[in-house]
Design an enzyme around this catalytic site. Structure first.
Site, mmCIF file in Angstrom:
data_model
loop_
_atom_site.group_PDB
_atom_site.id
_atom_site.type_symbol
_atom_site.label_atom_id
_atom_site.label_comp_id
_atom_site.label_asym_id
_atom_site.label_seq_id
_atom_site.Cartn_x
_atom_site.Cartn_y
_atom_site.Cartn_z
ATOM 1 N N GLU A 1 6.668 3.623 -7.690
ATOM 2 C CA GLU A 1 5.704 3.814 -6.607
ATOM 3 C C GLU A 1 5.974 2.798 -5.511
ATOM 4 O O GLU A 1 6.188 1.609 -5.786
ATOM 5 C CB GLU A 1 4.249 3.594 -7.076
ATOM 6 C CG GLU A 1 3.658 4.720 -7.873
ATOM 7 C CD GLU A 1 2.200 4.462 -8.254
ATOM 8 O OE1 GLU A 1 1.461 3.822 -7.477
ATOM 9 O OE2 GLU A 1 1.808 4.910 -9.349
ATOM 10 N N GLU B 1 0.872 0.989 -15.021
ATOM 11 C CA GLU B 1 0.175 -0.204 -14.520
ATOM 12 C C GLU B 1 -0.858 -0.799 -15.476
ATOM 13 O O GLU B 1 -2.068 -0.700 -15.266
ATOM 14 C CB GLU B 1 -0.506 0.121 -13.192
ATOM 15 C CG GLU B 1 0.455 0.526 -12.099
ATOM 16 C CD GLU B 1 -0.188 0.503 -10.718
ATOM 17 O OE1 GLU B 1 -1.419 0.424 -10.638
ATOM 18 O OE2 GLU B 1 0.553 0.537 -9.735
#
Ligand code: BGP
Length: 466
Positions: free
Chosen positions: A373, A159
């Site tokens: 995720e 991320e």
């Protein structure tokens, strides 16, 4: 009833700092989070889920509940306590033991090199705003590729967008800087350049296995059909999604992306510049990514906004307290009829479907995708060892159905990692925002399978979403 492919990975996801605990054990070096959290005094990263000592229990649970992939990260500061230089053998040995345990239980490790935890010694010199950190990261990656041939799936970063924005726009990650979009853009670009360097190193040395990057991609929609709202959604998308996908799969920024950056920069009165040489490495790497990891939990509806930036991060679970408006970009709003979690994350599975189809269309050489995720933060109720987390099961169902539809529409998704395997420490929310299949009593470190764990086991066995 919708189904998932026979050879699909049904994984569980974790991250070193959120799972391991033991922040001062085993020769681990400091990270900026240690002092940041201590200063805030809200919650401590120790013991977290004590994965440092409980890993064998957790990996055995994986096997028992049909979890055949484990996403975890290596803590850079366990390997190089100072970021560079001397290796900490205890840290190296720990990860060898973890990977051996995975092998014993038929669980495939998917390893991230950096999950929000740059060693303090490098972080204090500017983290990825400082190009010295890029060189150090490449060296650390090189060491890991040589040392851990038992790992076959590598992600460079977790991320990049939240790293940049949480550090320099929201200020909820160290160093706690707010509203500095100039730093955001530099950080995004330099981390993407570092990713490219590592991909090229991996491919040029012919290491076995696959390499990719994990992006958080939260689909943006205009709040209405108005031109102004559409433009705000375009700007928000350009900075948070397009910029990273261009860097990953084109190795440069498209005209549309640069036009959006220019507009944002002008509104916020800064200028930016990229080193043209970076694009040589980035273009080379753009064709070498084996997979894209996507973290996707929610989407945003964006309306036009003229005014100063103001952001309030809901880190307590008091529903309705979020504020997100950014100068030169737009304001994110709730949308009637769209449910949201106590932390104001919109539950809108179409967002995942639309995102996957868009990647297939806009970046047709993407090769392969893993959902690295997805999951639901929830205040679980624990009663005599029983945790009935129906809302979480409902969330997982609708998102997996959207994923199944995207696969049917031709998107090559090979696996899904539920965040999280067991309850973990959450960076800006602490311990009451639980995501795990396994409930963790943080005082005793005992694990209890939730209703969702039994549900996930059936899913993994039957491949049927019901
Ligand atoms: C992602 C991170 C994870 C995890 C997850 C849930 O952004 O990669 O580390 O924290 O989100 O977020 P949160 O814990 O803030 O609810």
């Amino acid at each position: 009833m919708k189904t998932l492919p026979a050879d699909f990975i049904f994984g569980g996801a974790t991250a070193a700092y959120q799972a391991e605990g033991a922040t001062k054990e085993g020769g681990k070096g400091e990270v900026a989070w240690d002092a940041f959290l201590a200063e805030q005094g809200r919650f401590s990263p120790d013991p977290a889920s004590d994965f440092y000592h409980q890993y064998a229990t957790d990996i055995a649970l994986c096997q028992k509940f049909g979890v055949n992939g484990l996403r975890l990260s290596i803590a850079w500061s366990r390997i190089f306590p100072e970021g560079v230089g001397k290796v900490n053998q205890e840290g190296v040995d720990f990860y060898h033991r973890v990977f051996a345990e995975c092998k014993k239980h038929g669980v495939l490790p998917f390893v991230t090199l950096h999950h929000f935890d740059t060693p303090k010694a490098l972080f204090d010199q500017g983290d990825f705003l400082n190009r010295k950190t890029i060189d150090a990261f490449v060296d650390y990656a090189h060491f890991c590729f040589e040392e851990f041939p038992e790992v076959r799936y590598w992600s460079t970063f977790n991320e990049i967008y939240p790293v940049a924005t949480n550090q320099y726009l929201l200020g909820i990650f160290p160093p706690g800087i707010k509203y500095d979009l100039s730093k955001v853009i530099t950080c995004l670009h330099q981390m993407m350049y570092a990713h490219a360097r590592v991909v090229n190193l991996f491919k040029e040395n012919h290491y076995p296995g696959e390499i990719g990057v994990v992006h958080s991609l939260e689909t943006k929609y205009p709040a209405s059909d108005s031109k102004a709202d559409q433009h705000a959604a375009f700007l928000d998308d350009a900075l948070s999604i397009r910029f990273l996908l261009d860097a990953t799969y084109l190795g440069y920024y498209s005209k549309e992306t640069l036009a959006a950056l220019d507009e944002i920069a002008q509104a916020n009165q800064f200028s930016y510049q990229f080193d043209e040489n970076d694009f040589i490495e980035m273009k080379k790497a753009a064709k070498r990514n084996d997979f894209l990891g996507i973290n996707h939990y929610q989407c945003h509806f964006v309306e036009a906004f003229e005014g100063e930036s103001a952001i309030h991060h809901n880190g307590t679970g008091e529903k309705g307290t979020s504020v997100y408006q950014v100068k030169g970009i737009g304001r994110r709003i709730y949308k009637e009829g769209i449910p949201r979690t106590d932390w104001d994350w919109l539950i809108y599975p179409e967002g995942l479907y639309d995102l996957l189809l868009r990647i297939k269309q806009d970046y047709p050489h993407y090769q392969k995708i893993f959902i690295t995720e997805n999951g639901m933060g929830y205040k679980d109720h624990f009663e005599d060892g029983v945790i009935l987390d129906e809302p979480r099961i409902e969330y997982l169902k609708v998102y997996l159905e959207a994923l199944s539809d995207a696969i049917d529409a031709g998107v090559n998704v090979k696996g899904y990692f539920l965040w999280s395997l067991m309850d973990l420490f959450s960076w800006s929310n602490g311990y009451n925002k639980r995501y795990g299949l396994f409930y963790v009593d943080f005082a005793t470190q005992k694990r209890y399978p939730k209703a969702s764990a039994y549900w996930f086991k059936r899913l993994s066995e039957t491949k049927r979403i019901n």
